[in-house]
Design a protein around this motif. Sequence first.
Motif, mmCIF file in Angstrom:
data_model
loop_
_atom_site.group_PDB
_atom_site.id
_atom_site.type_symbol
_atom_site.label_atom_id
_atom_site.label_comp_id
_atom_site.label_asym_id
_atom_site.label_seq_id
_atom_site.Cartn_x
_atom_site.Cartn_y
_atom_site.Cartn_z
ATOM 1 N N LEU A 63 -42.230 0.967 -4.879
ATOM 2 C CA LEU A 63 -41.645 2.220 -4.407
ATOM 3 C C LEU A 63 -40.783 1.977 -3.173
ATOM 4 N N ALA A 64 -41.226 1.088 -2.288
ATOM 5 C CA ALA A 64 -40.440 0.766 -1.097
ATOM 6 C C ALA A 64 -39.104 0.145 -1.480
ATOM 7 N N LYS A 65 -39.111 -0.701 -2.502
ATOM 8 C CA LYS A 65 -37.863 -1.314 -2.950
ATOM 9 C C LYS A 65 -36.903 -0.260 -3.478
ATOM 10 N N GLN A 66 -37.424 0.708 -4.271
ATOM 11 C CA GLN A 66 -36.564 1.773 -4.790
ATOM 12 C C GLN A 66 -35.974 2.601 -3.658
ATOM 13 N N LYS A 67 -36.769 2.885 -2.632
ATOM 14 C CA LYS A 67 -36.277 3.660 -1.493
ATOM 15 C C LYS A 67 -35.228 2.877 -0.714
ATOM 16 N N ALA A 68 -35.448 1.571 -0.559
ATOM 17 C CA ALA A 68 -34.466 0.743 0.144
ATOM 18 C C ALA A 68 -33.147 0.708 -0.616
ATOM 19 N N ILE A 69 -33.222 0.571 -1.935
ATOM 20 C CA ILE A 69 -32.007 0.587 -2.762
ATOM 21 C C ILE A 69 -31.290 1.917 -2.612
ATOM 22 N N SER A 70 -32.072 3.013 -2.610
ATOM 23 C CA SER A 70 -31.482 4.342 -2.460
ATOM 24 C C SER A 70 -30.830 4.510 -1.094
ATOM 25 N N ASN A 71 -31.487 3.987 -0.049
ATOM 26 C CA ASN A 71 -30.931 4.102 1.299
ATOM 27 C C ASN A 71 -29.610 3.349 1.430
ATOM 28 N N ILE A 72 -29.511 2.224 0.744
ATOM 29 C CA ILE A 72 -28.322 1.379 0.867
ATOM 30 C C ILE A 72 -27.206 1.843 -0.062
ATOM 31 N N PHE A 73 -27.560 2.050 -1.324
ATOM 32 C CA PHE A 73 -26.542 2.304 -2.340
ATOM 33 C C PHE A 73 -26.470 3.763 -2.782
ATOM 34 N N GLY A 74 -27.421 4.603 -2.345
ATOM 35 C CA GLY A 74 -27.465 5.982 -2.821
ATOM 36 C C GLY A 74 -28.362 6.108 -4.037
ATOM 37 N N ASP A 75 -28.949 7.299 -4.238
ATOM 38 C CA ASP A 75 -29.834 7.481 -5.378
ATOM 39 C C ASP A 75 -29.029 7.849 -6.626
ATOM 40 N N TRP A 76 -29.734 7.982 -7.751
ATOM 41 C CA TRP A 76 -29.065 8.200 -9.028
ATOM 42 C C TRP A 76 -28.323 9.537 -9.051
#
Length: 421
Positions: free
Chosen positions: A268-281
């Motif tokens: 879950l932390a990885k998904q949040k980090a990806i969202s913080n950097i690249f934006g969510d879906w």
Amino acid sequence: MFQEILNRVYDVVGCDRMYVELKLFMRYPMPGKYVPIALEDDESLSAMWLSVTQTSAMAMEVYIEQVPKEINVQSNVGYVPSMDFRDSMEVPTSAPNMQFESFTSMLSDPHYEHVDSDRDEDDDARELVDKAIKAGVPSQDWLRVDEVDQRLIDSWMTWNVTGSLTVASEFEIGQEFASLQQLKNFVKAWSISRNQMFRVLESEPTKYVIESILGDITCGDHPLISSDFVADLIEDFIRTDPSFKVQSILTVVKNQYQFSITYKRAWLAKQKAISNIFGDWEKSYQELPRYLQALKESNRGTVVYWSTIPTQDPTTHIFRRVFWAFKPSISGFRHCRPLITIDGTHLYGKYKGKLLIAMGTDANFQLFPLAFAVVEEESTEDWSWFLACIRSSVTDRKDLCVISDRHRGILAAMNEPGSGW
């Protein structure tokens, strides 16, 4: 590639695989500190090269850990009889602090004395060698930045937070933080490193009051190590390598704070980090119209067609499919061979779909990107729409040869009366 490098390390060190296993770690820069990341395969090795290029670093320090193997022979477990780097093996006469001493610097230290490999017949000598090898293994607690080459520190300055704070730092009057969130993260890191908790008494944009709660955390999982906290911790890793493994996240947390977290929380932390950097879906889909409009404005003549489903709100439409072709591709295809290759591939993510691609072939037999579309599925309707867009806005050349995988949607679209194919 990794196995070749590992074999080379064994050759250079002169270490016998029968007695000792060598493990490689890269010394990865994090805000105010460094953490060890295991080099285990080609993927982790590629991530290291990428880290060097993206941080403009002159080098990435790699450490070698020697792990004695247990063997069923009458020999001391930690003894390495064939280690003859530069015709000798140098081991420490005492056990110095090896937190930052790389293997090569250990070999070049004048305080290390020569030990001849023939001394394996002497039990006392073997015991000394065993202790020396174990003492020479670098520590996993890589927080002493002052012992690192200053040139490397300078090359990694972009990774450091204001004041070069670390979890080992103490609060001081006059410390400055870039944001309230940075202060909160530092308070959490400070508490976790001391195995304590705290309660928030007051939290405002310019004021943050906490009270420390005495008493150690006895369970293996610290309550403050939330998925949000871990997401901030690993953000630099994910920015460098979005494929950073969840297992590596578990290792980072364990090495840095001595607490374990669940696999689910790390994921879950990885998904949040990806969202913080690249934006969510959701935000990415909302940005897609603006992005394609920007492509049209910066590439005059670029074609974009939308197909959406209207809703009761006239300002809101549901995405269905989109087609685009760049102006240079449209103009350049007139000079290409009369050949088009079409295919579709899966999109992976929260929202499924297919990417349809049309490629040409230039006079030098090289692939020439022609047109693209994102659709829900490879249905006859989707392929008909994609091929119709090509015919109406990309090329109307006759006698084109089309190469495909003969998907039933493609065949049906090609055989439709008036399709132009």
